[in-house]
Design an enzyme around this catalytic site. Structure first.
Site, short mmCIF file in Angstrom:
data_model
loop_
_atom_site.label_atom_id
_atom_site.label_comp_id
_atom_site.label_asym_id
_atom_site.label_seq_id
_atom_site.Cartn_x
_atom_site.Cartn_y
_atom_site.Cartn_z
N CYS A 166 -0.51 4.10 2.13
CA CYS A 166 -0.32 3.87 3.57
C CYS A 166 1.13 4.14 3.98
O CYS A 166 1.38 4.76 5.03
CB CYS A 166 -0.63 2.42 3.94
SG CYS A 166 -2.22 1.80 3.33
N ASP A 167 2.07 3.67 3.20
CA ASP A 167 3.46 3.61 3.66
C ASP A 167 4.46 4.45 2.87
O ASP A 167 5.63 4.53 3.25
CB ASP A 167 3.93 2.15 3.66
CG ASP A 167 3.09 1.27 4.58
OD1 ASP A 167 2.66 1.77 5.62
OD2 ASP A 167 2.86 0.10 4.24
N CYS A 215 0.84 -1.20 0.00
CA CYS A 215 0.00 0.00 0.00
C CYS A 215 0.87 1.25 0.00
O CYS A 215 1.38 1.66 1.05
CB CYS A 215 -0.95 0.00 1.20
SG CYS A 215 -2.04 1.44 1.25
#
Length: 317
Positions: free
Chosen positions: A142-143, A139
């Protein structure tokens, strides 16, 4: 399903990520006496995520597993019955609905909330799994933040891979994009392909595949093989992103619930309702667009509210 006297549940929640736990919190506060079965991965995909910095309310960030423990504790405090167990079979042909847990225990339920999530597809490399959460991620949204000013690699050839490559290009110095086929084999739409090609710090490796993600405690490089000439390059990177798709965990519902061609449960727009009255879906099992913890939690709230209204309308509240 031969259990002669199945346990009856007013509101059954299948799955335990942000969607399932949020549904449990709301359902418990509405006195629906929810029972939640956590599934094969209690806490869902967030349990394989390290730092979460984009969930509101955690000013200093939080570890994914810790956040899911917080969600669970809150659901229990509200009165939800949280249990270990995996739903293995369902019968939604009539109410009360029948659900089998761990291939042995049978339940009946007046309303069911499906929050079984989706699982990222992986390449199947030992190094990829070993370094998952230590530089390997599925992701970018997300990261990606953790790799600001560093070099990263991404694998994939669809729209999601292209979107994530462009997203990463705004954070990373260079994005090394690994595509298994040539330009004519890209699955992404032309507009997304053009966007990738127009981004100067995205370097595309055509006809290439990942041999190994290199690193001990964290990712240090990736070995890429060119399938046309067999040459191998070792590219120094700090982050390795896999964007070859997600698989919704929806197989056991396919005989009853309407899904799209990829297996995502289809809900009535603006609601969590499925084609079966009394069955609701929330989180990544029905969302292939956003796939964030906060959107999953929001849809879990919707599912609990929809379930409460349904149960009230049929005289069960």
């Amino acid at each position: 399903m031969e259990n002669k006297s199945p346990e009856h549940v007013h509101c059954l929640i299948i799955g335990s990520g942000p969607a399932g736990y949020t549904a449990a919190i709301y359902a418990a506060r509405a006195a629906l006496k929810p029972v939640l079965y956590q599934g094969i991965q209690p806490g869902g995909q967030l349990t394989i995520t390290t730092e979460v910095e984009n969930y509101p309310g955690y000013a200093d960030g939080v570890q994914g597993p810790e956040m899911m423990v917080d969600f669970e504790k809150q659901a229990v405090r509200m009165g939800a019955d949280i249990r270990f167990g995996l739903a293995t079979k369902v019968d939604f042909s009539q109410r009360p609905f029948k659900v089998e847990i761990d291939e042995e225990k049978e339940l009946t339920a007046d309303a069911v909330i499906i929050a079984t999530g989706a699982s990222a597809k992986w390449l199947g490399l030992e190094s990829e799994q070993r370094l998952n959460g230590f530089g390997v991620s599925a992701c970018a949204v997300c990261d990606g933040f953790f790799f600001r000013g560093k070099e990263v690699a991404i694998v994939g050839a669809g729209d999601t891979a292209c979107e994530e490559a462009v997203y990463l290009s705004k954070l990373a110095t260079t994005v090394h994009m690994i595509v298994r086929k040539g330009e004519d084999g890209m699955k992404a739409s032309k507009v997304m392909q053009d966007r990738v090609k127009a981004t100067p710090n995205i370097k595309v490796y055509w006809n290439s595949e990942t041999i190994e993600v290199v690193g001990e405690q964290k990712v240090s490089s990736v070995k890429i093989r060119n399938n046309q000439d067999g040459s191998i390059v070792d590219v120094p990177i700090s982050g390795f992103f896999v964007a070859i798709g997600h698989q919704p965990n929806s197989d056991i519902f396919k005989d009853y619930i309407t899904m799209d061609e990829a297996g995502y449960i289809q809900t009535v727009p603006g609601s969590s309702r499925t084609n079966v009255e009394g069955v609701f879906a929330a989180g990544d099992v029905q969302d292939k667009t956003y796939r964030q913890a906060v959107t999953a939690a929001g849809s879990g709230c919707m599912a609990a509210l929809d379930a409460e209204r349904f149960l009230s309308a049929v005289g069960h509240v």
